[in-house]
Scaffold this active site. Structure first.
Site, mmCIF file in Angstrom:
data_model
loop_
_atom_site.group_PDB
_atom_site.id
_atom_site.type_symbol
_atom_site.label_atom_id
_atom_site.label_comp_id
_atom_site.label_asym_id
_atom_site.label_seq_id
_atom_site.Cartn_x
_atom_site.Cartn_y
_atom_site.Cartn_z
ATOM 1 N N LYS A 116 -7.284 11.370 -0.793
ATOM 2 C CA LYS A 116 -7.602 10.250 -1.681
ATOM 3 C C LYS A 116 -9.009 10.442 -2.227
ATOM 4 O O LYS A 116 -9.955 10.654 -1.446
ATOM 5 C CB LYS A 116 -7.547 8.979 -0.840
ATOM 6 C CG LYS A 116 -6.983 7.770 -1.515
ATOM 7 C CD LYS A 116 -6.927 6.676 -0.449
ATOM 8 C CE LYS A 116 -6.331 5.423 -0.949
ATOM 9 N NZ LYS A 116 -6.483 4.344 0.033
HETATM 10 C C1 E4P Z 1 -5.302 1.253 -0.997
HETATM 11 O O1 E4P Z 1 -4.887 2.331 -0.670
HETATM 12 C C2 E4P Z 1 -6.321 0.497 -0.282
HETATM 13 O O2 E4P Z 1 -6.364 0.961 1.049
HETATM 14 C C3 E4P Z 1 -6.049 -0.971 -0.172
HETATM 15 O O3 E4P Z 1 -4.803 -1.333 -0.702
HETATM 16 C C4 E4P Z 1 -7.184 -1.865 -0.496
HETATM 17 O O4 E4P Z 1 -6.788 -3.191 -0.341
HETATM 18 P P1 E4P Z 1 -7.793 -4.412 -0.137
HETATM 19 O O5 E4P Z 1 -8.205 -4.883 -1.490
HETATM 20 O O6 E4P Z 1 -6.966 -5.444 0.569
HETATM 21 O O7 E4P Z 1 -8.939 -3.910 0.694
#
Ligand code: E4P
Length: 218
Positions: free
Chosen positions: A83
């Site tokens: 990522k």
């Molecule tokens: C995506 O891969 C992120 O890990 C995640 O969905 C972030 O979500 P949040 O806004 O609840 O932290």
């Protein structure tokens, strides 16, 4: 639509995987920071448990460092998807890693043009954050519609991975819009199991069955 769990916690992942509903996992530095132990070991265990794509995020910021870190993360397990954040360096790193055969998830996507640029450099996934857009008073799901339309029109192979999911309503909308993946905190997946009419219905079925058995036995 595929279901990923948005967590770095193995205990939360195991029962979901055992049920057969899990297609993959997404983690991020904030989620992994909550876990104790060696993060590479944790990622390895998650990969072995889910046997599907597991996103592991870089914590470096220059393209060169992200490429090195991404290559190192990819060595943990074949299921690892690297990522990278949507920055100029992240885009450059995505191009290099993808060209090397490493799958990349471009994260922190908040506009359709960001998603489009990530697709152009070979991202396997883009992660638009719908909940965080809702949090600032916009409609996050509108972004999913835009990205799905653009990717469909251009026939990009990049998958739309709906992230920052806050409720089952996001899941339903994502499915209707043609998103490829929805990644959910385990608490949101839990909510999908709850319906009072299911509980009441089951109670009545079992009660009627018991009554009939008791009558037959007389
Ligand atoms: C995506 O891969 C992120 O890990 C995640 O969905 C972030 O979500 P949040 O806004 O609840 O932290």
């Amino acid at each position: 639509m595929k279901l990923f769990a948005d967590t770095g916690n193995l205990k939360e992942i195991e029962p979901l995987a055992a049920m057969g509903i899990l297609d993959g996992v997404t983690t991020n530095p904030s989620l992994l920071a909550k876990e104790s132990g060696d993060y590479r070991q944790i990622l390895k265990q998650i990969c072995q448990t889910v046997q599907g794509p597991v996103s592991a995020e870089v914590v470096t910021t220059s393209a060169a460092d992200m490429i090195n870190e991404g290559k190192s993360l990819a060595k943990i397990d074949d299921h690892i998807v690297v990522k990278v954040p949507f920055t100029r360096d992240g885009v450059k790193a995505c191009r290099a890693l993808s060209s090397d055969g490493i799958r990349v998830n471009v994260t922190l996507i908040f506009s359709a043009t960001q998603a489009w640029l990530a697709a152009k450099v070979g991202a396997s996934y883009v992660s638009p954050f719908v909940g965080r857009l809702d949090d600032i008073g916009t409609t996050g799901m509108n972004l999913i519609r835009e990205i799905v339309d653009i990717f469909d029109a251009a026939e990009y192979p990049t998958e739309v991975l709906v992230a920052s999911v806050r409720s089952p309503i996001h899941i339903v909308e994502a499915g209707r819009m043609g998103a490829d993946v929805v990644t959910c905190p385990p608490a949101v997946i839990e909510q999908c199991f709850k319906h009072p009419l299911t509980d009441i219905g089951l109670e009545k079925f079992l009660e009627d069955w018991e009554k009939a058995q008791a009558t037959a036995a007389r």
